[in-house]
Design a protein around this motif. Structure first.
Motif: not given
Length: 131
Positions: A13-19, A23-25, A31-33
């Motif tokens: 869960a923490y990793y998905m929040i960080l990802v 992705m938003q930044a 770069y997103r791919k």
């Protein structure tokens, strides 16, 4: 076992929040791919971590047999270096010309109290290369 499972879910869960934040930044769509590829690989490793621990492959299986003897070899090298340093210190007190048997002579300088210091130079009369 339940505690490990809860920690595992929290890490994901923490990793998905960080990802999501990364992705938003991200500066652009190009770069997103690459970010998705990299984070996806890491997510797969997170998901496989319980399976790896279940089979007892905590990373020890991935160590090459040559690496396990590295520390022993390094210790032997250190001991050999120490022995050579001690032999060098013992030889520096002797007359270098007598040790070399006339093939070469080490230059020394006289110190203030009549002690000899080694300059580390070797005089060689003649060197022949080839025939």
């Amino acid at each position: 076992m339940i505690d490990y499972f809860c920690e595992w879910i929290q890490k994901i869960a923490y990793y998905m929040i960080l990802v999501t934040l990364v992705m938003q930044a991200a500066a652009g769509e190009g770069y997103r791919k690459y970010i998705r590829l990299f984070t996806g690989i890491i997510l797969i490793l997170f998901l496989l971590s319980p399976v790896i621990q279940l089979f007892g492959l905590d990373g020890e299986a991935f160590v090459l047999p040559e690496e396990s003897g590295y520390e022993a070899a390094a210790q032997r090298l250190e001991e050999k270096i120490q022995e050579l340093a001690e032999e060098g210190a013992a030889l520096s007190g002797m007359d270098a010309a007598g040790e070399a048997g006339g093939q070469g002579r080490m230059e020394t300088e006289a110190g203030n109290a009549g002690e000899r210091e080694e300059t580390g130079k070797i005089e060689v009369g003649e060197i022949q290369i080839g025939r």
